[in-house]
Design a protein around this motif. Structure first.
Motif, PDB file in Angstrom:
ATOM      1  N   SER B 175       0.860  -1.187   0.000  1.00 39.04           N
ATOM      2  CA  SER B 175       0.000   0.000   0.000  1.00 39.04           C
ATOM      3  C   SER B 175       0.899   1.240   0.000  1.00 39.04           C
ATOM      4  O   SER B 175       1.583   1.473   0.984  1.00 39.04           O
ATOM      5  N   SER B 176       0.987   1.967  -1.067  1.00 44.44           N
ATOM      6  CA  SER B 176       0.432   1.685  -2.368  1.00 44.44           C
ATOM      7  C   SER B 176       1.501   1.080  -3.261  1.00 44.44           C
ATOM      8  O   SER B 176       2.664   1.460  -3.179  1.00 44.44           O
ATOM      9  N   GLY B 177       1.055   0.223  -4.140  1.00 41.08           N
ATOM     10  CA  GLY B 177       1.948  -0.470  -5.061  1.00 41.08           C
ATOM     11  C   GLY B 177       1.178  -1.583  -5.761  1.00 41.08           C
ATOM     12  O   GLY B 177       1.256  -1.751  -6.958  1.00 41.08           O
ATOM     13  N   GLY B 178       0.440  -2.352  -4.948  1.00 46.05           N
ATOM     14  CA  GLY B 178      -0.388  -3.397  -5.529  1.00 46.05           C
ATOM     15  C   GLY B 178      -0.041  -4.769  -4.978  1.00 46.05           C
ATOM     16  O   GLY B 178       0.662  -4.904  -3.973  1.00 46.05           O
ATOM     17  N   VAL B 179      -0.562  -5.775  -5.668  1.00 43.76           N
ATOM     18  CA  VAL B 179      -0.283  -7.165  -5.324  1.00 43.76           C
ATOM     19  C   VAL B 179       0.849  -7.638  -6.229  1.00 43.76           C
ATOM     20  O   VAL B 179       0.878  -7.316  -7.424  1.00 43.76           O
ATOM     21  N   PHE B 180       1.772  -8.404  -5.652  1.00 43.25           N
ATOM     22  CA  PHE B 180       2.902  -8.923  -6.418  1.00 43.25           C
ATOM     23  C   PHE B 180       3.049 -10.411  -6.144  1.00 43.25           C
ATOM     24  O   PHE B 180       2.692 -10.897  -5.072  1.00 43.25           O
ATOM     25  N   GLU B 181       3.611 -11.106  -7.134  1.00 47.68           N
ATOM     26  CA  GLU B 181       3.738 -12.563  -7.047  1.00 47.68           C
ATOM     27  C   GLU B 181       5.168 -12.972  -7.400  1.00 47.68           C
ATOM     28  O   GLU B 181       5.763 -12.438  -8.343  1.00 47.68           O
ATOM     29  N   SER B 182       5.676 -13.933  -6.621  1.00 50.15           N
ATOM     30  CA  SER B 182       6.980 -14.520  -6.942  1.00 50.15           C
ATOM     31  C   SER B 182       6.816 -16.030  -7.034  1.00 50.15           C
ATOM     32  O   SER B 182       6.093 -16.634  -6.236  1.00 50.15           O
ATOM     33  N   THR B 183       7.484 -16.647  -7.978  1.00 52.56           N
ATOM     34  CA  THR B 183       7.446 -18.109  -8.099  1.00 52.56           C
ATOM     35  C   THR B 183       8.823 -18.714  -7.837  1.00 52.56           C
ATOM     36  O   THR B 183       9.058 -19.888  -8.088  1.00 52.56           O
ATOM     37  N   ASP B 184       9.743 -17.875  -7.345  1.00 51.97           N
ATOM     38  CA  ASP B 184      11.098 -18.372  -7.085  1.00 51.97           C
ATOM     39  C   ASP B 184      11.592 -17.927  -5.707  1.00 51.97           C
ATOM     40  O   ASP B 184      12.723 -17.509  -5.548  1.00 51.97           O
ATOM     41  N   ARG B 185      10.701 -18.007  -4.743  1.00 46.57           N
ATOM     42  CA  ARG B 185      11.012 -17.699  -3.327  1.00 46.57           C
ATOM     43  C   ARG B 185      11.523 -16.269  -3.135  1.00 46.57           C
ATOM     44  O   ARG B 185      12.353 -15.998  -2.289  1.00 46.57           O
ATOM     45  N   GLY B 186      11.004 -15.381  -3.973  1.00 41.39           N
ATOM     46  CA  GLY B 186      11.302 -13.970  -3.761  1.00 41.39           C
ATOM     47  C   GLY B 186      12.431 -13.430  -4.602  1.00 41.39           C
ATOM     48  O   GLY B 186      12.771 -12.253  -4.485  1.00 41.39           O
ATOM     49  N   ALA B 187      13.016 -14.256  -5.470  1.00 43.61           N
ATOM     50  CA  ALA B 187      14.129 -13.758  -6.292  1.00 43.61           C
ATOM     51  C   ALA B 187      13.627 -12.771  -7.344  1.00 43.61           C
ATOM     52  O   ALA B 187      14.324 -11.815  -7.689  1.00 43.61           O
ATOM     53  N   ASP B 188      12.427 -13.002  -7.858  1.00 46.47           N
ATOM     54  CA  ASP B 188      11.861 -12.072  -8.842  1.00 46.47           C
ATOM     55  C   ASP B 188      10.362 -11.928  -8.567  1.00 46.47           C
ATOM     56  O   ASP B 188       9.752 -12.823  -7.959  1.00 46.47           O
ATOM     57  N   TRP B 189       9.799 -10.841  -9.014  1.00 48.86           N
ATOM     58  CA  TRP B 189       8.401 -10.520  -8.723  1.00 48.86           C
ATOM     59  C   TRP B 189       7.734  -9.920  -9.946  1.00 48.86           C
ATOM     60  O   TRP B 189       8.400  -9.295 -10.774  1.00 48.86           O
ATOM     61  N   LYS B 190       6.423 -10.121 -10.021  1.00 47.06           N
ATOM     62  CA  LYS B 190       5.658  -9.417 -11.058  1.00 47.06           C
ATOM     63  C   LYS B 190       4.341  -8.921 -10.462  1.00 47.06           C
ATOM     64  O   LYS B 190       3.777  -9.561  -9.554  1.00 47.06           O
ATOM     65  N   PRO B 191       3.843  -7.797 -10.975  1.00 43.84           N
ATOM     66  CA  PRO B 191       2.572  -7.265 -10.464  1.00 43.84           C
ATOM     67  C   PRO B 191       1.409  -8.168 -10.850  1.00 43.84           C
ATOM     68  O   PRO B 191       1.445  -8.841 -11.884  1.00 43.84           O
ATOM     69  N   LEU B 192       0.380  -8.177 -10.028  1.00 48.23           N
ATOM     70  CA  LEU B 192      -0.799  -9.009 -10.261  1.00 48.23           C
ATOM     71  C   LEU B 192      -2.025  -8.179  -9.869  1.00 48.23           C
ATOM     72  O   LEU B 192      -2.642  -8.415  -8.835  1.00 48.23           O
ATOM     73  N   ASN B 193      -2.334  -7.213 -10.702  1.00 48.03           N
ATOM     74  CA  ASN B 193      -3.370  -6.242 -10.326  1.00 48.03           C
ATOM     75  C   ASN B 193      -4.449  -6.027 -11.381  1.00 48.03           C
ATOM     76  O   ASN B 193      -5.345  -5.202 -11.165  1.00 48.03           O
ATOM     77  N   ALA B 194      -4.370  -6.755 -12.487  1.00 47.05           N
ATOM     78  CA  ALA B 194      -5.340  -6.506 -13.562  1.00 47.05           C
ATOM     79  C   ALA B 194      -6.760  -6.691 -13.032  1.00 47.05           C
ATOM     80  O   ALA B 194      -7.044  -7.642 -12.292  1.00 47.05           O
ATOM     81  N   GLY B 195      -7.617  -5.762 -13.378  1.00 49.93           N
ATOM     82  CA  GLY B 195      -9.014  -5.834 -12.956  1.00 49.93           C
ATOM     83  C   GLY B 195      -9.310  -5.051 -11.703  1.00 49.93           C
ATOM     84  O   GLY B 195     -10.479  -4.783 -11.396  1.00 49.93           O
ATOM     85  N   CYS B 196      -8.258  -4.698 -10.945  1.00 51.50           N
ATOM     86  CA  CYS B 196      -8.475  -3.923  -9.710  1.00 51.50           C
ATOM     87  C   CYS B 196      -8.554  -2.440 -10.047  1.00 51.50           C
ATOM     88  O   CYS B 196      -7.737  -1.932 -10.825  1.00 51.50           O
ATOM     89  N   ALA B 197      -9.500  -1.770  -9.415  1.00 50.38           N
ATOM     90  CA  ALA B 197      -9.605  -0.323  -9.620  1.00 50.38           C
ATOM     91  C   ALA B 197      -8.509   0.393  -8.842  1.00 50.38           C
ATOM     92  O   ALA B 197      -8.002  -0.121  -7.838  1.00 50.38           O
ATOM     93  N   ALA B 198      -8.139   1.525  -9.360  1.00 55.98           N
ATOM     94  CA  ALA B 198      -7.225   2.433  -8.654  1.00 55.98           C
ATOM     95  C   ALA B 198      -7.728   3.837  -8.952  1.00 55.98           C
ATOM     96  O   ALA B 198      -7.164   4.549  -9.778  1.00 55.98           O
ATOM     97  N   ASP B 199      -8.817   4.205  -8.262  1.00 56.55           N
ATOM     98  CA  ASP B 199      -9.517   5.452  -8.588  1.00 56.55           C
ATOM     99  C   ASP B 199      -8.644   6.680  -8.430  1.00 56.55           C
ATOM    100  O   ASP B 199      -8.947   7.730  -8.979  1.00 56.55           O
TER     101      ASP B 199
END
Lengths: 119, 372
Positions: B175-199
């Motif tokens: 907060s603020s930044g969004g939701v992020f996802e890692s599939t390698d125990r935190g070595a890399d991340w990508k945003p996961l926010n499509a569909g969420c409003a940010a008025d």
């Protein structure tokens, strides 16, 4: 919220100087031990003691020595970028410490003071 | 087995100790009187272990650990701290440890911490020494992803969720930044926010910069995520990448703004929220001074109001993101929340009726359930 530095109290400075002299009696010639006045929020680290000794020729040295004696104490006052935290004030005698390489001399008193932080 | 509600407040740590039936509760504490306790979390892998995120108005942040259900505490030897920056870099220092999450069940001793300003840290020795998760804190996009102070105490990293099937798979919220996802125990991340409003963002569907208030992952159906966002309530069923605004089914007069969202431990279609007033200047109180919990039993297709036992009027508190929880009683699920006005409320029937367990505590920042 109000934040203001608390200047060291002169009466207590006198008391600390006396204690500093006492502490100094135990020091050897090649060490520089200063009396350190510890604010109440930090005394959980010093077993409740308001005055402790620390060794060093700079404030940085003294804080490192305090952290050896009282683990964890330094990080509560100094952040990971070596900056004094916003609600902490350090004084050597009555001089405000701006930088951690502020020199310490024999007989000096280091004051660790918690600035006002209300609410 | 007993039951404990760990209560982190603006002025210290309290606990409500309950009996096996969870009817009789005894308030104990305070411990750490005067400390700001943002989060208290028991280790589900070893319920004797409890971690506390603490600081005071004067002193810097730290973590305290207990290995005897809170009887005694030991301070972390190396609390979460950013790496020391090189000359010319913007210095970052942890102001508060805001969030604690136990690691994967197969990684005993591993915990994650989220801080303000937003940073991610990991310990592998049960909270004694913490290291920065460089893959997030020093990610080339980090300073772009994290936008603005986000909250009155700065940007916040929270809602760290480890996939129970895979320790490498981690979600988090900023907060603020969004939701992020890692599939390698935190070595890399990508945003996961499509569909969420940010008025608050002029861009209509930005990739990042959102304000998730609380993200939950269902433990038995880990592909299902729920999110209480600054701009609505959402659900995401992976592998889809676009959140659905399930808060659209909330009554229009109530809206779908709030801080916490709580999931049923075994039924992925059941969730509870505590709506707050997010209109005009954002009072962040219960809507109209009539506090209520809203529940869904169908994954957010519809919501039902539960306010029996709660103040009928002039109840202007709200519930912060760490301050609402469920226990593990599948048949008579206990739900609990702590308020900004210092009260603890409980329901033993999935929210239908509520009773007050404790009053007049300091502002409640965190309420978590444990077996301790």
């Amino acid at each position: 919220m109000r934040v203001a530095p608390l200047p060291p109290q002169r009466e207590r400075s006198h008391e600390v100087r006396v204690r500093a002299a006492e502490l100094d009696m135990n020091s050897t010639d090649h060490t520089n031990i200063v009396a350190t006045r510890v604010a109440s929020p930090l005394r959980s680290y010093t077993d409740g003691r308001a005055i402790v000794e620390a060794e060093g020729v700079t404030v940085r040295d003294a804080l490192a020595d305090l952290d050896r004696r009282y683990p964890g104490m330094r990080f509560r006052m100094i952040d990971e970028q070596d900056r004094i935290r916003p609600h902490i004030r350090l004084y050597v005698n009555t001089d405000a410490v701006e930088r951690l390489d502020h020199p310490l001399g024999r007989g000096d008193t280091l004051h660790l003071i918690c600035a006002l932080s209300g609410g | 087995m007993g039951s404990t509600l760990w209560i982190g407040t603006r002025k210290g740590l309290f606990a409500l100790r309950g009996n096996a039936r969870r009817r009789g509760w005894k308030l104990v504490g305070p411990q750490f009187l005067g400390h700001i306790i943002h989060h208290v979390v028991e280790d589900p892998r070893d319920p004797k272990v409890v971690l506390v995120a603490a600081k005071t108005g004067h002193l810097g942040p730290t973590v305290f650990r207990s290995s005897n259900r809170g009887r005694t505490w030991k301070e972390a030897r190396q609390p979460p701290a950013f790496r020391k920056v090189a000359e010319g870099e913007t210095p970052k220092a942890v102001d508060a440890v805001f969030w604690l999450t136990p690691g994967h069940a197969g990684e005993r001793g591993t915990w994650y911490a989220g801080t303000s300003p937003a940073g991610l840290f990991r310990t592998e020795d049960a909270g004694d020494t913490w290291q920065p998760v460089v893959g997030f804190n020093d990610h080339p996009m980090n300073s772009t992803w994290i936008q603005g102070p986000g909250s009155p105490i700065g940007s916040l990293l929270h809602s760290i969720r480890v996939d129970p099937r895979d320790a490498q798979h981690v979600y988090l919220g900023v907060s603020s930044g969004g939701v992020f996802e890692s599939t390698d125990r935190g070595a890399d991340w990508k945003p996961l926010n499509a569909g969420c409003a940010a008025d608050f963002n002029p861009e209509p569907d930005p990739q990042y910069g959102h304000d998730p208030h609380c993200v939950e992952l269902h433990p038995l159906m880990p592909d299902r995520l729920y999110q209480q966002n600054h701009c609505g309530i959402y659900r995401l069923d992976r592998p889809a990448e676009r959140w659905t605004r399930i808060g659209n089914a909330m009554p229009r007069k109530i809206g779908d703004i709030g801080f916490p969202i709580v999931l049923h431990p075994t039924d992925p279609d059941k969730a509870w929220v505590f709506p707050m007033d997010g209109t005009t200047v954002w009072p962040r109180t219960s809507v109209g001074g009539r506090p209520a919990v809203y529940a869904t039993t169908n994954g957010g297709t519809s919501w039902r109001r539960f306010d029996s036992g709660l103040p009928r009027k002039q109840g202007w508190f709200t519930v912060l993101r760490q301050a609402m929880c469920a226990d593990d009683q599948v048949k008579k699920l206990g739900l609990y929340f702590g308020t900004t006005s210092g009260d603890i409320w409980a329901s033993r029937n999935e929210g239908k009726t509520w009773r007050c367990l404790a009053r007049h505590l300091p502002q409640v920042f965190s309420l978590t359930w444990g077996r301790g």
